[in-house]
Design a protein around this motif. Structure first.
Motif, PDB file in Angstrom:
ATOM      1  N   LEU A 125       0.816  -1.211   0.000  1.00 26.93           N
ATOM      2  CA  LEU A 125       0.000   0.000   0.000  1.00 26.93           C
ATOM      3  C   LEU A 125       0.852   1.264   0.000  1.00 26.93           C
ATOM      4  CD1 LEU A 125      -2.911  -0.986   2.422  1.00 26.93           C
ATOM      5  CD2 LEU A 125      -2.819  -1.107  -0.071  1.00 26.93           C
ATOM      6  N   SER A 126       2.127   1.168   0.377  1.00 27.52           N
ATOM      7  CA  SER A 126       2.982   2.356   0.351  1.00 27.52           C
ATOM      8  C   SER A 126       3.248   2.825  -1.080  1.00 27.52           C
ATOM      9  CB  SER A 126       4.312   2.065   1.057  1.00 27.52           C
ATOM     10  OG  SER A 126       5.130   1.170   0.298  1.00 27.52           O
ATOM     11  N   TRP A 127       3.053   1.942  -2.064  1.00 26.78           N
ATOM     12  CA  TRP A 127       3.284   2.298  -3.464  1.00 26.78           C
ATOM     13  C   TRP A 127       1.986   2.631  -4.196  1.00 26.78           C
ATOM     14  CZ3 TRP A 127       8.183   3.152  -4.572  1.00 26.78           C
ATOM     15  CH2 TRP A 127       9.174   2.461  -3.879  1.00 26.78           C
ATOM     16  N   ILE A 128       0.848   2.611  -3.483  1.00 24.69           N
ATOM     17  CA  ILE A 128      -0.461   2.780  -4.112  1.00 24.69           C
ATOM     18  C   ILE A 128      -1.063   4.117  -3.713  1.00 24.69           C
ATOM     19  CG2 ILE A 128      -2.786   1.813  -4.357  1.00 24.69           C
ATOM     20  CD1 ILE A 128      -0.651   0.034  -5.494  1.00 24.69           C
ATOM     21  N   GLU A 129      -1.649   4.820  -4.687  1.00 20.67           N
ATOM     22  CA  GLU A 129      -2.377   6.039  -4.363  1.00 20.67           C
ATOM     23  C   GLU A 129      -3.610   5.702  -3.540  1.00 20.67           C
ATOM     24  OE1 GLU A 129      -1.595   9.003  -4.559  1.00 20.67           O
ATOM     25  OE2 GLU A 129      -0.075   9.229  -6.110  1.00 20.67           O
ATOM     26  N   LYS A 130      -4.025   6.637  -2.700  1.00 15.16           N
ATOM     27  CA  LYS A 130      -5.022   6.373  -1.669  1.00 15.16           C
ATOM     28  C   LYS A 130      -6.365   5.917  -2.224  1.00 15.16           C
ATOM     29  CE  LYS A 130      -7.095   8.453   2.438  1.00 15.16           C
ATOM     30  NZ  LYS A 130      -7.117   9.630   3.310  1.00 15.16           N
ATOM     31  N   HIS A 131      -6.757   6.411  -3.392  1.00 16.98           N
ATOM     32  CA  HIS A 131      -8.082   6.094  -3.911  1.00 16.98           C
ATOM     33  C   HIS A 131      -8.189   4.661  -4.428  1.00 16.98           C
ATOM     34  CE1 HIS A 131      -5.764   7.233  -7.415  1.00 16.98           C
ATOM     35  NE2 HIS A 131      -6.706   6.802  -8.225  1.00 16.98           N
TER      36      HIS A 131
END
Length: 489
Positions: A159-165
């Motif tokens: 999740l650190s590499w994923i945009e929040k949406h």
């Protein structure tokens, strides 16, 4: 080709490929490395899922081996195996929380490699511990702890590499390895342990145990099964543990976040805690009790049932990202309430199959219910991490998620009470249905959380500027007690 999309008199021009990588990936990482990281996070969970999440499917063979070879002085009852499930869950709860604490001071690679070592050593030692229900429970406790460590590291890294949406969708994708494990464990178990689909039979030597797999050809393979799993698991996990690297720029971003004290002081935290705890009851029913209940039904021979269970792994793997996407699109209120209500319906249908006279009809209805329960209960792994981020922020995600994950302990207490005081199947299953319905009603109390597109759309509306600005160029950030929109173009 250009397309125009209009949101409340604000036009946004898009010219997007099928996958908009720029709006998806966060941080200095290439597309290929991003894909490898996400796949590594998912695949590394397949071995622990196969060994421990498959308890409900290998439990008849474990029970048979314990009856025939147990070194304990008292007789073994099939209900004693529920303590393995509970030991696994307590270990996993402790592992997720410990992983969140350790991640604040150690690298994700170091924690993952240590967890992989613990996990695989423990699997090899189960060759000896399966002789005794107490030592086997200890193995499941240690296995659950290492599983929890690995699981929370995959979330923190992925999740650190994923945009929040897109956190909900990828929370599900990162844990899809558990679903793949269910898909593997059924056929592998049947082919290795019971290739001839032999049925349980009573034993003169162990008459008090009831029917069990009293076949030397099966019993002699049970300990060796853990050696096979250990070898395959080591070959998969050790190389992948070096690929779990957290986004180094995450700490430099201005994130909308709560401190740990802020999180635990909010009523929303305790509401989520109760909801997720109640949902564990349904997950325990799917993981352990459903196959035991199936053995009371005319649903076909062992191989047929194993095939149905294996196919449920497909629904489990699909359900995780699907429910995560529903969370991203509609918010936790809609996603969680719908998940809970659908789970209660499918669990009710699973019991209703008992009253179908035709064996074929019973088999079809039970299979439909099993697949539905698998699809719905798996969604907790997509919704729960995303809800943690969306409500409480991304800083110290591992620790925040670990604290919220303690809710599974509340679910463990509930399932122990149900199993102890409700011995009959009908009231037991109806109580689980009621629990899921209550969780769904409580979910309706949660306020709808805004998605990134909602926030950017509101910004464009309030600005009065009709210029064409991609809506993914804005991110909500927090400074102290105030919020502001910052352009990240």
């Amino acid at each position: 080709m250009d397309h125009n999309r209009c949101f409340c008199n604000v036009c946004v021009r898009t010219n997007e490929p099928m996958i908009n990588w720029e709006s998806l990936i966060r941080g200095p990482i290439s597309r290929s490395k991003f894909v490898v990281t996400i796949l590594s996070c998912s695949i590394i969970l397949v071995p622990p899922g196969a060994v421990f999440y498959g308890l409900g499917y290998i439990s008849p063979y474990l029970y048979s081996y314990l009856v025939a070879n147990s070194t304990t002085s008292h007789s073994i009852d099939v209900k004693d195996l529920v303590w393995l499930e509970l030991a696994l869950m307590f270990g996993q709860i402790a592992g997720v929380l410990a992983g969140g604490l350790l991640e604040r001071r150690n690298s994700t690679q170091t924690i993952t490699r240590a967890a992989v070592c613990i996990f695989n050593l423990n699997v090899f030692l189960m060759y000896f511990s399966c002789l005794n229900i107490y030592s086997l429970a200890t193995s499941y406790l240690v296995g659950g702890f290492s599983l929890g460590l690995i699981y929370v590291m995959t979330l923190v890294v992925g999740l650190s590499w994923i945009e929040k949406h897109r956190h909900g969708l990828f929370s599900g994708l990162l844990s899809v390895g558990f679903g793949i494990a269910i898909l593997i464990i059924g056929p592998l178990e049947a082919l290795y342990l019971n290739p001839n689909s032999l049925e349980p039979r009573p034993s003169m030597l162990h008459a008090e145990a009831g029917p069990f797999y009293d076949y030397p050809a099966i019993l002699n393979k049970v300990p060796m099964m853990f050696i096979v799993f250990g070898v395959l698991s080591s070959m998969i996990q050790f190389p992948l543990s070096y690929l779990l690297v957290k986004n180094p720029e995450l700490a430099n971003e201005q994130l909308d976040q709560d401190s740990i004290n802020d999180m635990t002081s909010r009523p929303r935290f305790y509401l989520l805690f109760i909801i997720f705890g109640m949902n564990f009851v349904s997950m325990a029913y799917m993981g352990y009790y459903l196959k035991r209940f199936a053995e009371t039904l005319p649903v076909g021979n062992s191989w047929t049932l194993e095939l149905v269970i294996a196919l449920s792994g497909v629904l489990d793997a699909v359900g995780r990202p699907t429910w995560g996407y529903v969370h991203d699109k509609f918010g936790v209120k809609i996603a969680m309430s719908l998940l809970c209500f659908m789970t209660s319906i499918f669990i009710f249908i699973s019991y209703s199959s008992k009253f179908v006279i035709s064996p074929a009809g019973c088999f079809v209805l039970f299979s439909f219910a099993l697949w539905g329960v698998s699809f719905c209960t798996s969604g907790n792994h997509g919704v729960m991490p995303a809800a943690t981020i969306q409500f409480f922020g991304e800083e110290d995600l591992g620790l925040k998620y670990g604290i919220l994950y303690l809710s599974q302990g509340f679910g463990v207490v509930l399932i122990i009470l149900y199993d102890t005081f409700i011995p009959q199947w009908m009231p037991f299953i109806m109580t689980i249905v009621f629990t899921s319905v209550v969780a769904g009603i409580l979910s309706l109390v949660l306020r709808r959380n805004e998605t990134l597109n909602d926030q950017a759309r509101a910004l464009l509306e309030s600005s009065g500027d009709d210029s064409l600005v991609p809506i993914n160029e804005f991110r909500l950030s927090r400074r102290g007690n105030s919020y502001e929109y910052k352009s990240v173009s």
